[in-house]
Design a protein around this motif. Structure first.
Motif, PDB file in Angstrom:
ATOM      1  N   VAL A   8       1.222  -1.595   0.072  1.00 29.05           N
ATOM      2  CA  VAL A   8      -0.119  -0.050  -0.258  1.00 29.05           C
ATOM      3  C   VAL A   8       0.672   1.428   0.213  1.00 29.05           C
ATOM      4  CG1 VAL A   8      -1.713   0.806   1.322  1.00 29.05           C
ATOM      5  CG2 VAL A   8      -1.567  -1.323   1.246  1.00 29.05           C
ATOM      6  N   ILE A  10       1.379   4.156   0.677  1.00 33.40           N
ATOM      7  CA  ILE A  10       1.186   5.345   2.086  1.00 33.40           C
ATOM      8  C   ILE A  10       0.425   7.276   1.898  1.00 33.40           C
ATOM      9  CG2 ILE A  10       0.701   6.642   4.497  1.00 33.40           C
ATOM     10  CD1 ILE A  10      -0.639   3.753   4.407  1.00 33.40           C
ATOM     11  N   PRO A  11      -0.344   7.847   1.420  1.00 35.77           N
ATOM     12  CA  PRO A  11       0.169   9.183   0.397  1.00 35.77           C
ATOM     13  C   PRO A  11       1.259   9.834   1.986  1.00 35.77           C
ATOM     14  CG  PRO A  11      -2.109   8.780   1.097  1.00 35.77           C
ATOM     15  CD  PRO A  11      -1.786   7.785   1.597  1.00 35.77           C
ATOM     16  N   ASP A  13       2.814  12.606   4.718  1.00 34.07           N
ATOM     17  CA  ASP A  13       2.470  13.788   4.912  1.00 34.07           C
ATOM     18  C   ASP A  13       2.143  15.053   5.153  1.00 34.07           C
ATOM     19  OD1 ASP A  13       1.777  13.574   8.233  1.00 34.07           O
ATOM     20  OD2 ASP A  13       2.952  15.310   8.318  1.00 34.07           O
ATOM     21  N   TRP A  14       1.545  16.000   5.193  1.00 34.15           N
ATOM     22  CA  TRP A  14       1.934  17.307   4.340  1.00 34.15           C
ATOM     23  C   TRP A  14       3.545  18.265   5.173  1.00 34.15           C
ATOM     24  CZ3 TRP A  14       2.330  21.240   8.497  1.00 34.15           C
ATOM     25  CH2 TRP A  14       2.790  20.848  10.052  1.00 34.15           C
ATOM     26  N   TYR A  17       5.722  17.549   2.464  1.00 31.85           N
ATOM     27  CA  TYR A  17       4.820  18.712   1.230  1.00 31.85           C
ATOM     28  C   TYR A  17       5.788  20.161   1.729  1.00 31.85           C
ATOM     29  CZ  TYR A  17       2.390  15.306  -1.225  1.00 31.85           C
ATOM     30  OH  TYR A  17       1.348  14.805  -2.246  1.00 31.85           O
ATOM     31  N   HIS A  45      -0.982  48.855  -1.995  1.00 35.47           N
ATOM     32  CA  HIS A  45      -2.162  48.320  -0.774  1.00 35.47           C
ATOM     33  C   HIS A  45      -1.683  47.169  -0.312  1.00 35.47           C
ATOM     34  CE1 HIS A  45      -5.685  46.936   0.728  1.00 35.47           C
ATOM     35  NE2 HIS A  45      -6.311  48.149   0.874  1.00 35.47           N
ATOM     36  N   VAL A  47      -2.840  44.594   1.082  1.00 28.87           N
ATOM     37  CA  VAL A  47      -3.360  43.209   0.579  1.00 28.87           C
ATOM     38  C   VAL A  47      -2.794  42.907  -0.388  1.00 28.87           C
ATOM     39  CG1 VAL A  47      -5.029  42.899  -0.290  1.00 28.87           C
ATOM     40  CG2 VAL A  47      -5.322  43.752   1.977  1.00 28.87           C
ATOM     41  N   ILE A  48      -2.441  43.598  -1.660  1.00 25.43           N
ATOM     42  CA  ILE A  48      -1.682  43.469  -2.725  1.00 25.43           C
ATOM     43  C   ILE A  48      -0.094  42.843  -2.651  1.00 25.43           C
ATOM     44  CG2 ILE A  48      -0.837  44.385  -4.653  1.00 25.43           C
ATOM     45  CD1 ILE A  48      -3.172  45.947  -5.231  1.00 25.43           C
ATOM     46  N   ALA A  51      -0.085  39.985  -1.076  1.00 24.82           N
ATOM     47  CA  ALA A  51       0.092  38.661  -1.835  1.00 24.82           C
ATOM     48  C   ALA A  51       0.972  38.829  -2.371  1.00 24.82           C
ATOM     49  CB  ALA A  51      -1.718  39.424  -3.211  1.00 24.82           C
ATOM     50  N   LEU A  54       4.135  36.568  -0.445  1.00 26.51           N
ATOM     51  CA  LEU A  54       2.997  35.237  -0.525  1.00 26.51           C
ATOM     52  C   LEU A  54       3.492  34.826  -2.337  1.00 26.51           C
ATOM     53  CD1 LEU A  54       1.288  33.408   0.985  1.00 26.51           C
ATOM     54  CD2 LEU A  54      -0.693  33.817  -0.349  1.00 26.51           C
ATOM     55  N   VAL A 110      -2.075  33.851  -9.583  1.00 29.71           N
ATOM     56  CA  VAL A 110      -2.056  34.966  -8.616  1.00 29.71           C
ATOM     57  C   VAL A 110      -1.312  36.051  -8.532  1.00 29.71           C
ATOM     58  CG1 VAL A 110      -2.804  34.883  -6.285  1.00 29.71           C
ATOM     59  CG2 VAL A 110      -2.871  33.391  -6.503  1.00 29.71           C
ATOM     60  N   LEU A 113      -2.770  38.285 -10.668  1.00 26.86           N
ATOM     61  CA  LEU A 113      -3.847  38.796 -10.550  1.00 26.86           C
ATOM     62  C   LEU A 113      -3.927  39.631  -9.712  1.00 26.86           C
ATOM     63  CD1 LEU A 113      -6.247  35.669 -10.562  1.00 26.86           C
ATOM     64  CD2 LEU A 113      -6.451  37.493 -12.577  1.00 26.86           C
ATOM     65  N   ALA A 114      -2.709  39.547  -9.070  1.00 26.67           N
ATOM     66  CA  ALA A 114      -2.720  40.303  -7.903  1.00 26.67           C
ATOM     67  C   ALA A 114      -2.399  41.952  -8.287  1.00 26.67           C
ATOM     68  CB  ALA A 114      -1.964  39.927  -6.707  1.00 26.67           C
TER      69      ALA A 114
ATOM     70  N   LEU B   9      -3.279   4.009   6.412  1.00 30.23           N
ATOM     71  CA  LEU B   9      -3.651   5.019   5.943  1.00 30.23           C
ATOM     72  C   LEU B   9      -5.052   6.201   5.621  1.00 30.23           C
ATOM     73  CD1 LEU B   9      -3.650   4.545   1.875  1.00 30.23           C
ATOM     74  CD2 LEU B   9      -5.597   3.350   2.088  1.00 30.23           C
ATOM     75  N   SER B  12      -3.587   9.223   7.786  1.00 27.00           N
ATOM     76  CA  SER B  12      -3.209  10.168   6.227  1.00 27.00           C
ATOM     77  C   SER B  12      -3.746  11.009   5.687  1.00 27.00           C
ATOM     78  CB  SER B  12      -1.750   9.410   5.658  1.00 27.00           C
ATOM     79  OG  SER B  12      -1.863   8.682   5.288  1.00 27.00           O
ATOM     80  N   SER B  15      -5.558  13.323   7.140  1.00 25.74           N
ATOM     81  CA  SER B  15      -4.884  15.184   7.219  1.00 25.74           C
ATOM     82  C   SER B  15      -4.367  15.547   6.081  1.00 25.74           C
ATOM     83  CB  SER B  15      -3.319  14.006   8.222  1.00 25.74           C
ATOM     84  OG  SER B  15      -2.427  14.004   7.272  1.00 25.74           O
ATOM     85  N   ARG B  16      -4.132  14.425   4.668  1.00 24.46           N
ATOM     86  CA  ARG B  16      -4.110  15.348   3.663  1.00 24.46           C
ATOM     87  C   ARG B  16      -5.469  16.506   3.464  1.00 24.46           C
ATOM     88  NH1 ARG B  16      -0.561  13.166  -1.112  1.00 24.46           N
ATOM     89  NH2 ARG B  16      -2.756  12.177  -2.878  1.00 24.46           N
ATOM     90  N   ALA B  19      -5.516  19.960   5.091  1.00 19.73           N
ATOM     91  CA  ALA B  19      -4.150  20.737   4.720  1.00 19.73           C
ATOM     92  C   ALA B  19      -5.133  21.304   3.761  1.00 19.73           C
ATOM     93  CB  ALA B  19      -3.005  20.071   4.757  1.00 19.73           C
ATOM     94  N   LEU B  30      -8.425  35.138   0.195  1.00 21.94           N
ATOM     95  CA  LEU B  30      -7.375  36.021  -0.768  1.00 21.94           C
ATOM     96  C   LEU B  30      -8.097  36.731  -1.675  1.00 21.94           C
ATOM     97  CD1 LEU B  30      -4.598  36.876  -1.119  1.00 21.94           C
ATOM     98  CD2 LEU B  30      -3.944  34.802  -2.228  1.00 21.94           C
ATOM     99  N   PHE B  31      -8.270  35.642  -2.607  1.00 24.85           N
ATOM    100  CA  PHE B  31      -8.998  36.477  -3.635  1.00 24.85           C
ATOM    101  C   PHE B  31     -10.700  37.578  -3.306  1.00 24.85           C
ATOM    102  CE2 PHE B  31      -7.996  34.534  -7.430  1.00 24.85           C
ATOM    103  CZ  PHE B  31      -6.784  33.548  -7.405  1.00 24.85           C
ATOM    104  N   LEU B  34      -8.746  40.546  -2.362  1.00 21.28           N
ATOM    105  CA  LEU B  34      -7.904  41.334  -3.761  1.00 21.28           C
ATOM    106  C   LEU B  34      -8.771  42.380  -4.706  1.00 21.28           C
ATOM    107  CD1 LEU B  34      -5.458  38.014  -5.298  1.00 21.28           C
ATOM    108  CD2 LEU B  34      -4.714  40.642  -4.187  1.00 21.28           C
ATOM    109  N   VAL B  37     -10.014  45.101  -3.265  1.00 17.07           N
ATOM    110  CA  VAL B  37      -8.872  46.167  -3.116  1.00 17.07           C
ATOM    111  C   VAL B  37      -9.183  46.680  -4.684  1.00 17.07           C
ATOM    112  CG1 VAL B  37      -6.204  46.281  -3.232  1.00 17.07           C
ATOM    113  CG2 VAL B  37      -7.620  45.461  -1.375  1.00 17.07           C
ATOM    114  N   ARG B  38      -9.028  45.895  -5.136  1.00 13.46           N
ATOM    115  CA  ARG B  38      -8.435  46.370  -6.964  1.00 13.46           C
ATOM    116  C   ARG B  38      -9.947  46.188  -7.506  1.00 13.46           C
ATOM    117  NH1 ARG B  38      -3.738  44.274 -10.059  1.00 13.46           N
ATOM    118  NH2 ARG B  38      -4.780  45.642 -11.605  1.00 13.46           N
TER     119      ARG B  38
END
Lengths: 306, 57
Positions: A8, A10-11, A13-14, A17, A45, A47-48, A51, A54, A110, A113-114, B9, B12, B15-16, B19, B30-31, B34, B37-38
């Motif tokens: 198996v 297993i995916p 873990d975050w 990633y 601004h 917020v911008i 973004a 980010l 993003v 757009l931002a 399995l 996990s 939890s994925r 997230a 965020l959108f 934005l 603001v815009r």
């Protein structure tokens, strides 16, 4: 007889990633990007601005994931990197690739757009530069790879600045040049005192290819060449005395730390103290220089100095 | 698949998904921000009108 694979998958873990995005490198990326944004003339601004930072961070994370996707086999053979998610078997290689592409594409969309498509295009260039030009093309081919790689780290302040001004001018390119010139002495100092196994996997790092003496000489040369670039924002007239004096002092100190590294030779069982000091100071140098840039701009905006 | 494996399995995957859910919510926020603001204000509209008038002539 028909046998089925009963194992198996297993995916991941975050956390795996997250590790794929090299979060520690990201802190420097966020800091220099934010400084570029705050030091630029004009207004953005909040917020911008958020973004933009980010998107710079997520784009850098995507490029880092693509880097680890491509270098999984090399990473598996080196002690420092063997515990990364892919070589350690905690993540499927294709998942890493798709994750990297998703982060890269998402951050660019993003960003467009931002903050507009000029800035988004610069983000594309920076991601392709790191993931393709550096990782795939030049890193395994030339001992100048660190010089090339410095370019990838130099993009964040440029992108942050242009997000505010919306045009490519000389000053953001100067900021780019500062990090570009700073990276070789910073990294080669580390390479001198950390015995890596780059040679084993065929990555041509400067101390291995050109030898220690040549690497030391080049550290000193770059440290001296860095000074005029560090002072450029001041003598080009964009920034005042707060930055000028800070940059002059920091540059003198940087050359001061580089001199013993550049002029000496290590002996058997050397503690490599000057090299460690230079590496430690190089990080402080970059933080202080960019902080001075922002402080100068804020002081000018507040009307404390002319 | 042993029961323990199934358990791991599931945990996990859960939890994925959590997230991913958080990322999606953050993107929505965020959108939204934005967009607010815009959104063009009176000044932007006046500039746009002026540009239109300029082209019309």
């Amino acid at each position: 007889m028909i046998t089925a694979d009963q194992s198996v998958v297993i995916p991941s873990d975050w956390r795996d990633y997250l590790a794929l995005t090299k979060p520690r490198v990201m802190t420097l990326v966020v800091f220099t990007g934010l400084c570029g944004l705050l030091a630029a003339p004009g207004h953005i601004h909040p917020v911008i601005g958020f973004a933009v930072i980010l998107c710079i961070a997520v784009g850098a994370g995507g490029a880092a994931a693509l880097n680890q996707w491509y270098e999984a086999e090399i990473d598996a053979q080196m002690k420092r990197t063997a515990q990364r998610p892919i070589p350690a078997g905690r993540m499927d290689r294709r998942n890493a690739r798709d994750f990297g592409i998703a982060l890269s594409a998402g951050s660019v969309i993003v960003m467009g757009l931002a903050a507009g498509w000029l800035v988004a295009a610069l983000l594309v260039i920076s991601i392709v530069y790191y993931a393709v030009v550096y990782t795939i093309w030049l890193k395994p081919r030339t001992p100048q790879n660190i010089v090339v790689g410095g370019g990838a780290g130099a993009f964040p302040p440029l992108i942050g600045w242009i997000a505010v001004t919306q045009e490519v001018t000389l000053m953001p390119i100067v900021l780019f040049a500062i990090i570009f010139m700073w990276t070789p002495p910073h990294f080669w100092a580390l390479a001198l005192f950390v015995k890596t196994d780059y040679a084993k996997v065929g990555i041509p790092m400067m101390p291995v290819v050109a030898g220690e003496a040549s690497t030391r000489r080049q550290i000193l040369i770059y440290a001296i060449l860095l000074a005029p670039f560090a002072l450029a924002p001041w003598y080009l007239g964009g920034f005042g005395l707060i930055y000028g004096v800070s940059a002059a002092l920091l540059s003198l100190a940087f050359i001061g730390f580089s001199l013993p590294v550049g002029l000496r030779r290590s002996e058997e069982g050397d503690a490599m103290r000057p090299e460690r000091k230079l590496f430690g100071f190089s990080i402080l140098y970059l933080f202080a220089l960019f902080a001075a840039l922002v402080a100068d701009r804020l002081a000018a905006n507040a009307g404390w100095i002319a | 698949m042993t029961p323990e494996e199934q358990e791991r399995l599931k945990a996990s995957q859960k939890s994925r998904n959590k997230a991913l859910g958080l990322v999606l919510v953050a993107l929505v926020v965020l959108f939204f921000a934005l967009t607010i603001v815009r959104f063009p204000d009176a000044e932007d509209r006046a500039q746009y009108e002026a540009e239109l008038a300029e082209q019309g002539r």
